[in-house]
Design an enzyme around this catalytic site. Sequence first.
Site, PDB file in Angstrom:
ATOM      1  CB  ILE A  93      -0.976   0.009   1.205  1.00  0.00           C
ATOM      2  CG1 ILE A  93      -1.992   1.149   1.084  1.00  0.00           C
ATOM      3  CG2 ILE A  93      -0.233   0.005   2.521  1.00  0.00           C
ATOM      4  CD1 ILE A  93      -3.160   1.043   2.066  1.00  0.00           C
ATOM      5  CD  GLU A 127       4.287  -9.804   5.885  1.00  0.00           C
ATOM      6  OE1 GLU A 127       3.796  -9.219   4.902  1.00  0.00           O
ATOM      7  OE2 GLU A 127       4.062 -10.998   6.135  1.00  0.00           O
ATOM      8  CG  ASN A 132       6.459   3.095   7.616  1.00  0.00           C
ATOM      9  OD1 ASN A 132       6.047   4.167   8.041  1.00  0.00           O
ATOM     10  ND2 ASN A 132       6.151   2.639   6.418  1.00  0.00           N
ATOM     11  CE1 TYR A 139      -1.379  -0.309   7.511  1.00  0.00           C
ATOM     12  CE2 TYR A 139       0.885  -0.674   8.173  1.00  0.00           C
ATOM     13  CZ  TYR A 139      -0.059  -0.460   7.189  1.00  0.00           C
ATOM     14  OH  TYR A 139       0.335  -0.400   5.874  1.00  0.00           O
TER      15      TYR A 139
END
Length: 172
Positions: A93, A127, A132, A139
Amino acid sequence: MASAQGVGGPLMSGPEAYQNVMEAGLLFRPLVPQDLPEVLDIECQGYSHPWSESVFLDCFKDSYHLWAACLGDSLVGYAVVTYMVDEAHLMNICMHRRVRGKGIGRQLLRHVLAAASHEGASQLLLEVRASNEAAIALYEDEGFREIGRRPGYYPSGNGREDARVMVLDISR
Protein backbone atom coordinates in the site's frame (compact mmCIF):
# COMPACT_ATOMS: atom_id res chain seq x y z
CA MET A 1 -6.13 8.42 19.21
CA ALA A 2 -2.60 7.84 18.08
CA SER A 3 -0.97 10.53 16.02
CA ALA A 4 2.10 10.17 13.88
CA GLN A 5 4.22 12.42 11.75
CA GLY A 6 4.09 11.35 8.13
CA VAL A 7 6.07 12.60 5.17
CA GLY A 8 3.28 15.06 4.35
CA GLY A 9 2.67 16.21 7.94
CA PRO A 10 0.69 14.84 10.87
CA LEU A 11 -1.56 11.89 10.13
CA MET A 12 -5.23 12.70 10.54
CA SER A 13 -7.55 10.17 12.07
CA GLY A 14 -11.21 9.68 12.80
CA PRO A 15 -14.13 11.66 11.39
CA GLU A 16 -11.99 14.69 10.45
CA ALA A 17 -9.85 12.63 8.08
CA TYR A 18 -12.90 10.91 6.59
CA GLN A 19 -14.69 14.22 5.96
CA ASN A 20 -11.64 15.81 4.34
CA VAL A 21 -11.19 12.81 2.06
CA MET A 22 -14.85 12.73 1.05
CA GLU A 23 -14.82 16.42 0.24
CA ALA A 24 -11.79 15.87 -1.97
CA GLY A 25 -13.74 13.53 -4.29
CA LEU A 26 -11.87 10.31 -3.54
CA LEU A 27 -12.73 7.27 -5.64
CA PHE A 28 -11.59 3.66 -5.24
CA ARG A 29 -11.54 1.43 -8.29
CA PRO A 30 -9.76 -1.72 -9.42
CA LEU A 31 -6.21 -1.11 -10.57
CA VAL A 32 -5.59 -2.04 -14.22
CA PRO A 33 -2.31 -2.75 -16.04
CA GLN A 34 -2.58 0.61 -17.81
CA ASP A 35 -2.12 2.27 -14.38
CA LEU A 36 1.37 0.83 -13.97
CA PRO A 37 3.37 3.90 -15.08
CA GLU A 38 1.69 5.98 -12.36
CA VAL A 39 1.92 3.14 -9.84
CA LEU A 40 5.63 2.68 -10.50
CA ASP A 41 6.20 6.42 -10.05
CA ILE A 42 4.44 6.36 -6.66
CA GLU A 43 6.25 3.14 -5.71
CA CYS A 44 9.66 4.66 -6.46
CA GLN A 45 8.80 7.76 -4.39
CA GLY A 46 7.66 5.66 -1.46
CA TYR A 47 10.20 2.89 -1.12
CA SER A 48 13.97 2.59 -1.11
CA HIS A 49 13.61 -0.88 -2.69
CA PRO A 50 10.52 -0.60 -4.92
CA TRP A 51 8.67 -3.43 -6.60
CA SER A 52 9.42 -3.85 -10.30
CA GLU A 53 6.85 -3.68 -13.08
CA SER A 54 7.05 -7.47 -13.46
CA VAL A 55 6.16 -7.97 -9.78
CA PHE A 56 3.09 -5.78 -10.21
CA LEU A 57 2.13 -7.58 -13.42
CA ASP A 58 2.34 -10.92 -11.56
CA CYS A 59 -0.33 -9.61 -9.17
CA PHE A 60 -3.02 -9.41 -11.86
CA LYS A 61 -4.36 -12.86 -10.95
CA ASP A 62 -7.63 -14.12 -9.50
CA SER A 63 -6.22 -14.51 -5.98
CA TYR A 64 -5.21 -10.82 -5.85
CA HIS A 65 -7.21 -7.63 -5.61
CA LEU A 66 -5.50 -4.43 -6.70
CA TRP A 67 -7.06 -1.10 -5.78
CA ALA A 68 -6.44 2.41 -7.06
CA ALA A 69 -7.18 5.51 -4.98
CA CYS A 70 -8.02 8.41 -7.28
CA LEU A 71 -8.66 12.10 -6.71
CA GLY A 72 -10.47 13.19 -9.82
CA ASP A 73 -8.48 11.75 -12.73
CA SER A 74 -5.26 11.43 -10.71
CA LEU A 75 -4.15 8.11 -9.29
CA VAL A 76 -2.77 9.02 -5.85
CA GLY A 77 -2.33 5.62 -4.23
CA TYR A 78 -2.79 1.90 -4.54
CA ALA A 79 -3.09 -1.29 -2.55
CA VAL A 80 -2.30 -4.90 -3.44
CA VAL A 81 -4.08 -7.63 -1.48
CA THR A 82 -3.88 -11.39 -1.88
CA TYR A 83 -6.42 -13.90 -0.63
CA MET A 84 -5.91 -17.41 0.64
CA VAL A 85 -8.85 -19.34 2.07
CA ASP A 86 -10.35 -16.93 4.64
CA GLU A 87 -7.32 -14.69 5.06
CA ALA A 88 -6.44 -11.46 3.27
CA HIS A 89 -2.82 -10.29 3.16
CA LEU A 90 -2.01 -6.66 2.41
CA MET A 91 1.10 -6.98 0.27
CA ASN A 92 1.64 -3.34 -0.66
CA ILE A 93 0.00 0.00 0.00
CA CYS A 94 1.49 3.33 -0.98
CA MET A 95 0.33 6.90 -1.42
CA HIS A 96 1.72 9.68 -3.60
CA ARG A 97 3.91 11.98 -1.49
CA ARG A 98 1.63 14.99 -2.09
CA VAL A 99 -1.29 13.29 -0.31
CA ARG A 100 0.52 11.53 2.54
CA GLY A 101 -0.76 12.41 5.97
CA LYS A 102 -4.11 13.64 4.64
CA GLY A 103 -6.25 10.61 5.52
CA ILE A 104 -6.43 9.10 2.03
CA GLY A 105 -4.24 6.12 2.93
CA ARG A 106 -6.47 5.49 5.96
CA GLN A 107 -9.55 5.47 3.73
CA LEU A 108 -7.84 3.15 1.23
CA LEU A 109 -6.98 0.81 4.10
CA ARG A 110 -10.60 0.90 5.27
CA HIS A 111 -11.75 0.16 1.70
CA VAL A 112 -9.38 -2.84 1.59
CA LEU A 113 -10.77 -4.06 4.92
CA ALA A 114 -14.38 -3.69 3.77
CA ALA A 115 -13.65 -5.51 0.49
CA ALA A 116 -11.83 -8.31 2.32
CA SER A 117 -14.73 -8.71 4.74
CA HIS A 118 -17.17 -8.77 1.82
CA GLU A 119 -15.04 -11.51 0.20
CA GLY A 120 -15.33 -13.60 3.39
CA ALA A 121 -11.90 -12.97 4.92
CA SER A 122 -11.81 -13.28 8.70
CA GLN A 123 -8.57 -11.35 9.12
CA LEU A 124 -6.15 -9.07 7.32
CA LEU A 125 -2.42 -9.61 7.79
CA LEU A 126 0.42 -7.30 6.81
CA GLU A 127 4.11 -6.73 7.26
CA VAL A 128 5.50 -3.27 7.94
CA ARG A 129 9.07 -2.06 8.32
CA ALA A 130 9.92 -1.81 12.02
CA SER A 131 11.21 1.74 11.35
CA ASN A 132 8.00 2.94 9.62
CA GLU A 133 6.53 4.71 12.62
CA ALA A 134 3.84 6.58 10.67
CA ALA A 135 2.44 3.39 9.12
CA ILE A 136 2.62 1.50 12.42
CA ALA A 137 0.73 4.30 14.17
CA LEU A 138 -1.96 4.19 11.45
CA TYR A 139 -2.32 0.42 11.68
CA GLU A 140 -2.51 0.49 15.48
CA ASP A 141 -5.03 3.33 15.35
CA GLU A 142 -7.17 1.19 13.04
CA GLY A 143 -7.04 -1.74 15.48
CA PHE A 144 -4.20 -3.89 14.16
CA ARG A 145 -2.05 -5.71 16.69
CA GLU A 146 1.45 -7.11 16.34
CA ILE A 147 1.61 -10.90 16.27
CA GLY A 148 5.28 -11.38 15.44
CA ARG A 149 8.40 -10.22 13.69
CA ARG A 150 10.23 -11.33 10.57
CA PRO A 151 13.96 -10.72 11.14
CA GLY A 152 15.75 -9.25 8.12
CA TYR A 153 12.59 -9.29 6.00
CA TYR A 154 13.16 -6.02 4.14
CA PRO A 155 16.27 -4.87 2.29
CA SER A 156 17.66 -1.59 3.56
CA GLY A 157 20.59 0.72 2.95
CA ASN A 158 22.44 -0.96 5.83
CA GLY A 159 21.63 -4.55 4.89
CA ARG A 160 18.29 -5.87 6.14
CA GLU A 161 15.49 -4.59 8.37
CA ASP A 162 12.95 -6.46 10.47
CA ALA A 163 9.25 -6.49 9.67
CA ARG A 164 6.52 -6.28 12.24
CA VAL A 165 3.71 -8.70 11.39
CA MET A 166 0.33 -7.24 12.25
CA VAL A 167 -3.21 -8.55 12.05
CA LEU A 168 -6.76 -7.24 12.31
CA ASP A 169 -9.67 -9.60 12.86
CA ILE A 170 -12.50 -8.63 10.50
CA SER A 171 -14.96 -11.47 11.10
CA ARG A 172 -18.56 -10.54 10.70
